[in-house]
Write an enzyme that holds these catalytic residues in place. Structure first.
Site, PDB file in Angstrom:
ATOM      1  N   LYS A 101     -29.619   1.166   6.924  1.00  0.00           N
ATOM      2  CA  LYS A 101     -28.604   1.077   8.062  1.00  0.00           C
ATOM      3  C   LYS A 101     -27.876   2.447   8.992  1.00  0.00           C
ATOM      4  O   LYS A 101     -28.221   2.516   9.475  1.00  0.00           O
ATOM      5  CB  LYS A 101     -27.153   0.537   7.671  1.00  0.00           C
ATOM      6  CG  LYS A 101     -26.213   0.561   8.379  1.00  0.00           C
ATOM      7  CD  LYS A 101     -24.336  -0.375   7.725  1.00  0.00           C
ATOM      8  CE  LYS A 101     -23.809   0.933   7.435  1.00  0.00           C
ATOM      9  NZ  LYS A 101     -23.108   2.017   8.198  1.00  0.00           N
ATOM     10  N   ASN A 102     -27.982   3.701   7.901  1.00  0.00           N
ATOM     11  CA  ASN A 102     -27.352   4.507   8.396  1.00  0.00           C
ATOM     12  C   ASN A 102     -28.433   5.553   8.958  1.00  0.00           C
ATOM     13  O   ASN A 102     -28.214   6.132   9.926  1.00  0.00           O
ATOM     14  CB  ASN A 102     -27.070   5.455   7.537  1.00  0.00           C
ATOM     15  CG  ASN A 102     -25.768   5.252   7.136  1.00  0.00           C
ATOM     16  OD1 ASN A 102     -24.731   4.129   7.621  1.00  0.00           O
ATOM     17  ND2 ASN A 102     -25.107   5.520   5.859  1.00  0.00           N
ATOM     18  N   CYS A 160     -10.506   3.922  11.230  1.00  0.00           N
ATOM     19  CA  CYS A 160     -10.812   3.525  10.119  1.00  0.00           C
ATOM     20  C   CYS A 160     -10.292   4.031   8.959  1.00  0.00           C
ATOM     21  O   CYS A 160      -9.850   4.009   8.612  1.00  0.00           O
ATOM     22  CB  CYS A 160     -12.505   4.286   9.670  1.00  0.00           C
ATOM     23  SG  CYS A 160     -13.421   3.812   8.394  1.00  0.00           S
ATOM     24  N   PRO A 167     -12.139  11.924  12.905  1.00  0.00           N
ATOM     25  CA  PRO A 167     -12.600  12.732  13.912  1.00  0.00           C
ATOM     26  C   PRO A 167     -14.008  13.150  14.391  1.00  0.00           C
ATOM     27  O   PRO A 167     -15.187  12.412  13.857  1.00  0.00           O
ATOM     28  CB  PRO A 167     -11.467  14.044  13.668  1.00  0.00           C
ATOM     29  CG  PRO A 167     -11.843  14.652  12.394  1.00  0.00           C
ATOM     30  CD  PRO A 167     -11.878  13.181  11.919  1.00  0.00           C
ATOM     31  N   ASP A 182     -14.727  16.012  16.325  1.00  0.00           N
ATOM     32  CA  ASP A 182     -14.144  17.113  17.184  1.00  0.00           C
ATOM     33  C   ASP A 182     -15.583  17.943  16.718  1.00  0.00           C
ATOM     34  O   ASP A 182     -15.870  18.882  18.227  1.00  0.00           O
ATOM     35  CB  ASP A 182     -12.949  18.181  16.083  1.00  0.00           C
ATOM     36  CG  ASP A 182     -13.382  17.719  14.686  1.00  0.00           C
ATOM     37  OD1 ASP A 182     -12.970  17.209  14.621  1.00  0.00           O
ATOM     38  OD2 ASP A 182     -13.561  19.067  14.674  1.00  0.00           O
ATOM     39  N   ILE A 231     -15.538  14.084   0.898  1.00  0.00           N
ATOM     40  CA  ILE A 231     -15.794  13.925   1.764  1.00  0.00           C
ATOM     41  C   ILE A 231     -14.723  12.790   2.592  1.00  0.00           C
ATOM     42  O   ILE A 231     -14.172  13.276   3.562  1.00  0.00           O
ATOM     43  CB  ILE A 231     -17.142  12.547   1.795  1.00  0.00           C
ATOM     44  CG1 ILE A 231     -18.389  13.256   1.726  1.00  0.00           C
ATOM     45  CG2 ILE A 231     -17.447  12.353   3.445  1.00  0.00           C
ATOM     46  CD1 ILE A 231     -18.713  14.852   1.261  1.00  0.00           C
ATOM     47  N   ARG A 265     -21.585  -5.907   6.999  1.00  0.00           N
ATOM     48  CA  ARG A 265     -22.478  -4.971   8.054  1.00  0.00           C
ATOM     49  C   ARG A 265     -22.786  -4.661   7.235  1.00  0.00           C
ATOM     50  O   ARG A 265     -23.655  -3.809   8.961  1.00  0.00           O
ATOM     51  CB  ARG A 265     -20.570  -3.878   8.046  1.00  0.00           C
ATOM     52  CG  ARG A 265     -19.547  -4.486   8.414  1.00  0.00           C
ATOM     53  CD  ARG A 265     -19.049  -3.586   9.129  1.00  0.00           C
ATOM     54  NE  ARG A 265     -19.484  -1.871   9.541  1.00  0.00           N
ATOM     55  CZ  ARG A 265     -18.881  -0.998   8.446  1.00  0.00           C
ATOM     56  NH1 ARG A 265     -17.665  -1.058   8.111  1.00  0.00           N
ATOM     57  NH2 ARG A 265     -19.723  -0.027   8.846  1.00  0.00           N
TER      58      ARG A 265
END
Ligand code: UD1
Length: 442
Positions: free
Chosen positions: A43-44, A136, A142, A144, A350, A420
Site C-alpha cells: 500500500k505504502n 489523524c 505535520p 513542515d 515515531i 484501507r
C-alpha cells in the site's frame, strides 16, 4: 463538493469504503492457523507511485496494486485531477495528459497520504494548490518537512485557510537540504521532494532522507520514467534533474507490513503459517524480533514460515525509522506480547501517541501499563473476546490478532480502517483456518 465526486460516491470503488463503515468483523477465537498465503503489493509503495504517474503525459502501467480503499481513493484523486485511469485486477494504467493544479479539501480529506500529489503536481506544473489532509488519530502529522524541501528547491509557499499554495513558476533549482525531523526522517516528505526534484534544474541532495523500501520502490519507478536518482534506500539521496519524464511499467514491491501482520498471527497460534511473495530482506527487524523471542522462523529467498512457541520469551523493542523496527508493526507486536508468558516493553518514537489499541486490548483482559510512549505488557493471562473499536489501520489489525487468540467472540467495529490497508484480510485469515465473519452493523 463537485459533481464527479458525488458520482464517485455511488460507484463500486467507493462502496467498499462506505460499505465497510457499516460492517463489523466477528472473530471466533482459538481456531488454529495453518497454511500458505500470498502477500499483496505494498500500500505504502502504491500510493506515491500512483501519484508519480502525474509527472508525465505518457502512459504508465502499475502492477500489483492492492485492492484497498486507500488505493481506490488515490485512483479517484488522479481521475479528479484530469488523468485517464483504468484499473483491473491489480493493474492500474494512468495517462495524465492534461492535469489540474488544484486538489481541494473534498478530494484529499479522506486520506492523509493524498499529500503525496503535492510533489508531482509541483514538479510538473510548477504551481499547485493542495488542501492539508487534516489530522489523524495516531498523532499530529505535520507537513513542515515536505514544505521545507520544496522551499529548498525554490518554491514560494503559503499555507492559508487549510490550503497549501505552492508557486515555483520560475522553475525549481536543485540544491542541498536536510529533511531530518525530531521524530526521524519523513517517508512521504522524502517522496514528495524527490518527485518535485526529478524535473528541477541541477542537482538536489536530500540528507536525512527516509530509507524505507517504499521510498526506494518509488525511486526505482521514477528511474524507469527517465529520472536520475542515486542513493534511494539510504539517508542520502541525490537527484540530477532531467527535462522530462516518459511512461513506464512497474511492479509494486510486496507489503512488508501485511506480511509482518500475518507473521505475528502465525506466531500467536496454530501450526505454521507460510508467507509467499515476500521480500525477507525488508522484514529483518521483524523476523529478528520473533527469532529472539524463540519463535521458529524459517526464511527462504521469497518465503517466511513461522510457528508458535509456548515458551517464547518477552521482548523489548523501540520503533525507529527503517531499518529500525517499523511503527506500523507496533500494535501487532503488542497483541503478540499479550500471549507471551513474560513481560515485554514497546517504546514508540515515531508517533508517541500511537497506543489507541492498548485500551481496547485491556477490555479483552490484556495487562498493559502505558507510561508516556512506553507500553509494558505482562502477557500470558487469558484474553476474552469483547466488542472493541478499531481506531486506525494497524490498531485494527492488532485487535483482529487479539481476537484470534481470545476465548469466545470478539466484535471489531469500524471495519473501514482495516479495508484501507489490508487486501481481503478476512478472506486470507479464513484460508488459514481462522473463524471470522463480516456482518452488517445494525
Ligand atoms: C508513512 C507511512 C505510514 C508510517 C509512517 C512512518 C505511507 C503512506 N504511510 O507515513 O504508514 O507509519 O510513514 O513510517 O507511506 N513529521 C514531521 N514533519 C513532517 C512530516 C513528518 O514532523 O513534515 C513527523 C511525523 O509527525 C512523524 C514522523 O515525522 O512523527 C514520521 O512521519 P512520516 O514518515 O512523514 O509519515 P508518513 O510519511 O505520513
Amino acid at each position: 463538493m463537485c459533481e464527479d465526486f458525488e458520482e464517485w460516491l455511488a460507484t463500486d470503488s467507493f462502496r467498499s469504503t462506505k460499505h465497510s463503515s457499516m460492517e463489523k468483523l466477528i472473530v471466533h477465537g482459538g481456531a488454529p492457523l495453518k497454511g500458505r498465503i500470498n502477500i499483496s503489493g505494498s500500500k505504502n509503495s502504491s500510493l506515491p507511485i500512483l501519484a508519480a504517474t502525474l509527472l508525465t503525459n505518457d502512459t504508465c502501467t502499475i502492477r500489483r496494486v492492492p485492492d484497498l480503499s486507500d488505493t481506490n481513493y488515490m485512483v479517484r484523486i488522479l481521475g479528479e485531477l484530469g488523468a485517464e485511469v483504468e484499473r483491473a485486477s491489480g493493474v492500474v494504467v494512468v495517462k495524465a495528459e492534461k492535469i489540474k493544479s488544484v486538489a481541494p479539501y473534498d478530494l484529499v480529506r479522506k486520506m492523509r497520504a493524498s499529500i503525496c500529489v503535492l510533489g508531482p503536481l509541483t514538479g510538473r506544473l510548477k504551481e499547485c494548490t493542495v488542501s492539508l489532509p487534516g489530522g489523524c488519530v495516531i498523532g499530529d502529522r505535520p507537513v513542515d518537512l515536505h514544505l521545507k524541501g520544496l522551499e529548498a528547491l525554490g518554491a514560494q509557499i503559503l499555507v492559508e485557510g487549510g490550503d497549501i499554495f505552492v508557486n515555483a513558476k520560475k522553475g525549481f533549482k536543485g540544491g542541498p537540504m536536510n529533511l531530518m525531523g525530531k521524530h526521524g526522517s519523513t517517508v512521504l516528505g522524502t517522496d514528495n521532494v524527490m518527485m518535485a526534484a526529478v524535473l528541477a534544474k541541477g542537482i538536489t541532495t536530500i540528507e536525512g532522507a527516509a530509507a524505507e523500501p517504499e521510498v526506494e520502490d518509488l525511486a526505482n519507478f521514477l528511474i524507469k520514467m527517465g529520472a536520475k536518482i542515486e542513493g534511494a534506500g539510504t539517508n542520502r539521496i541525490t537527484i540530477e534533474g532531467v527535462k522530462e519524464l516518459h511512461g513506464a511499467e512497474h511492479v509494486v514491491i510486496p507489503d512488508r507490513i501485511e506480511a509482518g501482520t500475518f507473521l505475528v498471527a502465525g506466531a500467536m497460534l496454530g501450526d505454521g503459517v507460510t508467507l509467499k511473495r515476500v521480500m525477507p530482506e525488508h522484514m529483518k527487524t521483524v523476523t529478528d524480533a520473533l527469532i529472539k523471542c524463540g519463535f521458529p522462523v524459517d526464511i527462504t529467498k521469497d518465503s517466511i514460515t513461522v510457528k508458535p512457541n509456548p515458551n517464547a520469551k518477552g521482548f523489548d523493542l523501540t520503533t525507529l525509522c527503517y531499518p529500525g523496527f517499523p511503527t506500523d508493526m507496533q500494535a501487532q507486536m503488542c497483541a503478540l506480547a499479550c500471549v507471551i508468558n513474560d513481560t515485554s516493553t514497546i517504546t514508540e518514537t515515531i508517533f508517541p501517541q500511537r497506543f489507541m489499541h492498548c485500551a481496547e486490548m485491556k477490555r479483552m483482559g490484556a495487562n498493559i501499563d502505558l507510561q508516556g510512549a512506553t507500553a509494558r505488557i505482562r502477557g500470558g493471562s487469558v484474553m476474552k473476546g469483547a466488542p472493541v473499536m478499531a481506531s486506525d489501520l494497524r490498531a485494527s489489525a492488532a485487535l483482529v490478532l487479539a481476537g484470534l487468540v481470545a476465548e469466545g467472540k470478539t466484535e471489531i467495529n469500524r471495519l473501514y480502517h482495516i479495508d484501507r490497508g489490508y487486501e481481503h484480510l478476512d478472506d486470507k485469515l479464513a484460508a488459514l483456518g481462522a473463524q471470522l465473519e463480516r456482518v452488517q452493523d445494525k
